[in-house]
Design an enzyme around this catalytic site. Structure first.
Site, PDB file in Angstrom:
ATOM      1  N   ASP A 175       0.795  -1.231   0.000  1.00 45.91           N
ATOM      2  CA  ASP A 175       0.000   0.000   0.000  1.00 45.91           C
ATOM      3  C   ASP A 175       0.829   1.284   0.000  1.00 45.91           C
ATOM      4  O   ASP A 175       0.332   2.349  -0.339  1.00 45.91           O
ATOM      5  CB  ASP A 175      -0.945   0.013   1.209  1.00 45.91           C
ATOM      6  N   HIS A 176       2.106   1.215   0.359  1.00 46.33           N
ATOM      7  CA  HIS A 176       2.896   2.426   0.566  1.00 46.33           C
ATOM      8  C   HIS A 176       3.673   2.904  -0.669  1.00 46.33           C
ATOM      9  O   HIS A 176       4.111   4.051  -0.712  1.00 46.33           O
ATOM     10  CB  HIS A 176       3.904   2.210   1.699  1.00 46.33           C
ATOM     11  N   ASP A 226       3.348  -0.518  11.448  1.00 49.53           N
ATOM     12  CA  ASP A 226       2.881   0.795  11.018  1.00 49.53           C
ATOM     13  C   ASP A 226       2.246   1.458  12.232  1.00 49.53           C
ATOM     14  O   ASP A 226       1.539   0.801  13.007  1.00 49.53           O
ATOM     15  CB  ASP A 226       1.865   0.676   9.881  1.00 49.53           C
ATOM     16  N   SER A 262       5.714   7.887  12.816  1.00 49.24           N
ATOM     17  CA  SER A 262       5.688   6.573  12.196  1.00 49.24           C
ATOM     18  C   SER A 262       6.474   5.537  12.981  1.00 49.24           C
ATOM     19  O   SER A 262       7.394   5.862  13.733  1.00 49.24           O
ATOM     20  CB  SER A 262       6.265   6.686  10.779  1.00 49.24           C
ATOM     21  N   ARG A 320      -2.040  12.744   9.770  1.00 48.76           N
ATOM     22  CA  ARG A 320      -0.727  13.292  10.116  1.00 48.76           C
ATOM     23  C   ARG A 320      -0.431  14.492   9.225  1.00 48.76           C
ATOM     24  O   ARG A 320      -0.677  14.444   8.020  1.00 48.76           O
ATOM     25  CB  ARG A 320       0.327  12.185   9.917  1.00 48.76           C
ATOM     26  N   ARG A 367       8.446   3.501  11.578  1.00 46.07           N
ATOM     27  CA  ARG A 367       9.555   3.080  10.716  1.00 46.07           C
ATOM     28  C   ARG A 367      10.851   2.884  11.502  1.00 46.07           C
ATOM     29  O   ARG A 367      11.397   3.804  12.105  1.00 46.07           O
ATOM     30  CB  ARG A 367       9.753   4.072   9.572  1.00 46.07           C
TER      31      ARG A 367
END
Length: 798
Positions: free
Chosen positions: A125-126, A190, A668, A473, A670
């Site tokens: 999806d990213h 995520d 995030s 965000r 990440r």
């Protein structure tokens, strides 16, 4: 309760119809998902665990405590103290999004294990950039990202993960539609994984190394959260939407007020919020720093489970509702918040931070006062936060009203469906056609502009402008990499209304628009069906199930690739103190994971640690000169880009640290924001306070996350300082670290940490993954550079 429903022996007609259709499961063996037919609902085991815990604690439990403690690895002996003890947990499943899945799977490959131990999925999806339209953007993404998609598809097949292909939709929407259930404990790579709390589960965002632990059958560690109780009274109505609840929470708690806590909603107001509306609220709990958020099991969840083909789960959940899925009477919260939904005014939050709240009645006044650009350039609806059938229907009702008066969006209006199922259903039911006539461009079923995947052409970089979105965000440069873009987050209904007027000083609750006939009119209050009357249309089949055995499947990583790179282990700690470290950068102000490791165009390098490290700290503001990506090389005296200076220090075997302010690592999940400093020679991050996920990510990679015992000591460190961390051989839980600062003379301060015994072992081993491999006997991974994967690996030894 659903509007217009009646109860019969405690059940609504909706529940009775659902139970009638589902029937009663034999022996309670209900699969967690139609995609996992051999993995069954865990309620009975959860019940046994929670009865054990309640016998020990002898007090009423909150809902989140019930779900969390019922997943303890050792419920009989686990120390349980909110905000203090570390819990060892057994999550039910794992979800990965493609940008983080690359590094997660590369780490899993390095572990040497043959198959994931719990149901797991990866979702593409990213990596889909919004440029023209959904179909064209998707085709372009499949071509550009073919190497990565092929890697993910083959790795998922080899190691037993379900694979959702590009075009399937956003990870959180797919999880809600197919995998979430009341009482679930899920971890996802995520930060907006808490979306599943709208269906009564504890869904928690983590870094990839945490996901590897769970997939490798290692108990997952989480500091026992405190619990914030939010009592909702009144009901959602008119222009007010579920999004306004979490925007109000952001105003109350700020971006760090929920750190270390689970937010638990309850009260009569809950019954006026749809299941997907509750998911909107829990999704954006990430913006207040919360570990996760959750709602109690209720009629709305039953309706959604039935609509998504999971009536058997709804039926089983009814049996365990009181013992597992609702809070005990008289349970105590660490903090209490009350929100009267009858008095809640629609909010628009921003710019540059999600906790700067403006009631719609004050938005125009506040914007003029603060010099925000009044003209709105683009309106964007959808994303993982607000792309439900109900959201799209309510926006279409506003669009229809405008079209009836000869109007449509006066600015570009972009629509992001949350999933292929949502796209197909709104196309069938005419909602997409209305939004298109309104002037909308329907983008791919993906994250798109929400995460910076937006090839924006209407403004130049550095041009001051305003956009409004229904996203979650709005950090500086988040959506379009333009630091001058003022992004405001609000409900999709409000975005739609503002897109008709094109200005921040329009209030649809008070102001009139001028129709094509020259007459004034006020927009009608938005209306939309909670769920499609004809049921959901699943659309195109985009799921790849894993084979029973992946032994013969090959996973290649080309050593010449600039997108993928096999990981090399980090060096172990040498047992010595860190003496005279250089300060790579002293960061001024907000430093999110976007500042540390930017997304947008950099997403393509998420599987290649060395290449993506070229974005390290490029968005952070240097306290020395108030500039971004320009720091002094203390060795040469010259100013250069932050990654270039770090690479020079690394080449010369010079250890370095970074210094920051409050809530460092906000945003995030990440883990690249932790991997990159480690890869380029960083050994410690010293700040006033950390965001939860990022602090854990640093620990996992062997970086010391330290906080000033006295926050004022931040001012004692200069960009030219030399920093020594002393007596590291005595590093122990709760024991401060001695730090010496040299600025010509020297001074000593103390630094705190939250490392426990296991996490100290990660530090000494060089990373959590190193320790895992040591415990597993040093067995290597299944992937080789430029070669097929080898068979073998083996089970992890405890």
């Amino acid at each position: 309760m659903l509007r217009g429903t009646k109860r019969y022996n405690g059940l609504t007609r909706t529940m009775m119809r659902c139970i009638h259709v589902a029937g009663y499961p034999r022996y309670g063996k209900v699969p967690m998902s139609k995609f996992d037919p051999e993995s069954f609902m865990p309620f009975e085991k959860m019940k046994e665990n929670i009865e054990c815990v309640k016998g020990r604690l002898k007090r009423p439990l909150t809902l989140s405590e019930k779900i969390l403690y019922s997943h303890l690895d050792d419920p009989a002996d686990q120390e349980i103290e909110r905000g203090k003890s570390y819990l060892r947990l057994r999550p039910d499943r794992v979800a990965l999004q493609d940008a983080t899945a690359q590094m997660t799977l590369l780490q899993f490959i390095s572990s040497g294990l043959k198959k994931v131990a719990v149901p797991s999925t990866a979702h593409c999806d990213h990596l889909i950039e919004a440029q023209i339209s959904g179909e064209k953007d998707l085709a372009r993404a499949k071509d550009i990202n073919k190497e990565v998609y092929d890697f993910l598809a083959s790795a998922c097949a080899k190691y037993g993960l379900g694979f959702w292909k590009p075009g399937s939709g956003i990870i959180h929407q797919i999880v809600l539609e197919n995998y979430a259930f009341p009482g679930l404990l899920l971890i996802g790579t995520d930060s907006h994984t808490p979306n599943g709390g709208g269906l009564g589960g504890l869904c928690i965002g983590v870094g990839g190394a945490d996901a590897v632990d769970v997939m490798a059958n290692i108990p997952w560690e989480l500091k026992c959260p405190t619990v914030i109780g939010v009592n909702l009274t009144g009901k959602i109505s008119g222009w007010t939407s579920p999004k306004d609840v979490i925007l109000k929470m952001a105003e109350i708690l700020t971006v760090k007020g929920g750190t270390g806590a689970i937010v638990e909603y309850y009260g009569p107001g809950v019954e006026s919020i749809s299941c997907t509306g509750m998911a909107t609220i829990t999704n954006m709990g990430a913006e207040i720093g919360a570990t996760t958020s959750v709602f109690p099991f209720n009629d709305r969840m039953v309706s959604y489970l039935c609509a998504t083909g999971r009536g058997d789960i709804a039926n089983l959940a009814m049996k365990y509702k009181d013992v597992l899925l609702t809070p005990d009477k008289d349970c105590k919260y660490d903090k209490d918040i009350n929100i009267d939904l009858d008095k809640l005014e629609p909010l628009v939050n921003g710019p540059f931070t999600p906790d700067l709240a403006h009631p719609i009645s004050k938005l125009g006044e506040n914007s003029k006062k603060n010099g925000y650009p009044m003209d709105i350039k683009v309106g964007l609806i959808g994303s993982c936060t607000n792309s439900s059938y109900e959201d799209m229907g309510r926006c279409a009702s506003i669009a229809n009203d405008a079209i009836a008066h000869g109007l449509k969006a006066c600015i570009p209006f972009n629509v992001t469906p949350g999933s292929e199922q949502i796209r197909a259903t709104i196309a069938r039911d005419g909602i997409m056609d209305i939004l298109s006539k309104f002037g909308g461009t329907v983008l791919a079923n993906a994250c798109g502009p929400c995460i910076g995947q937006w090839d924006r052409k209407d403004v130049k970089k550095g041009e001051k402008n305003t956009i409004v979105t229904s996203y979650n965000r709005n950090f500086t440069g988040r959506n379009d990499a333009n630091p001058a873009t003022h992004c405001f987050v609000t409900s999709p209904e409000m975005v739609t209304a503002l897109s008709i007027a094109g200005r921040l000083d329009f209030n649809p609750m008070q102001h009139e628009l001028i129709g094509k006939d020259g007459k004034g009119f006020k927009l009608k209050e938005p209306k939309g069906e909670e769920l499609p009357a004809k049921g959901f249309d699943p659309g195109e089949d985009t799921y790849q199930a894993p084979p029973k055995s992946g032994d013969d499947i090959k996973v290649n990583v080309d050593p010449k690739s600039d997108r993928l790179q096999i990981l090399e282990p980090f060096e172990k700690w040498d047992g010595k103190d860190y003496i005279d470290m250089l300060v790579l950068i002293k960061i001024k102000g907000k430093c999110t994971t976007d500042h540390i490791s930017a997304a947008g165009p950099w997403l393509k390098y998420r599987g290649h640690l060395d290449n993506i490290s070229n974005n390290m700290f490029i968005g952070a503001t240097n306290a020395e000169n108030n500039e971004m990506n320009k720091v002094k090389n203390q060795k040469s005296g010259n100013f250069d880009a932050v990654p270039a200076v770090a690479r020079d220090y690394k080449a010369n075997k010079i250890k370095w640290c970074a210094v920051g302010e409050d809530n460092y690592g906000e945003g995030s999940s990440r883990e690249h924001a932790a991997l990159e400093p480690r890869h380029l020679g960083g050994v410690a991050i010293i700040v006033k306070s950390f965001a939860r996920i990022h602090e854990t990510n640093l620990k996992k990679q062997g970086v010391l996350p330290l906080t000033f015992a006295n926050p004022g000591d931040y001012d004692k460190i200069q960009p030219s300082s030399k920093i020594s961390l002393l007596n590291l051989k005595d590093l122990a839980p709760g024991k401060p670290v001695d730090c010496e600062i040299k600025n010509g003379g020297s001074s000593k301060i103390q630094l705190n940490h939250t490392l426990n015994d296991l996490q100290i072992q990660w530090f000494k081993a060089g990373s959590a993954l190193n320790l895992m491999k040591e415990l597993a006997g040093g067995k290597g991974g299944d992937a080789k550079k430029g070669d097929d994967t080898k068979k073998g690996g083996g089970e992890k030894k405890k």
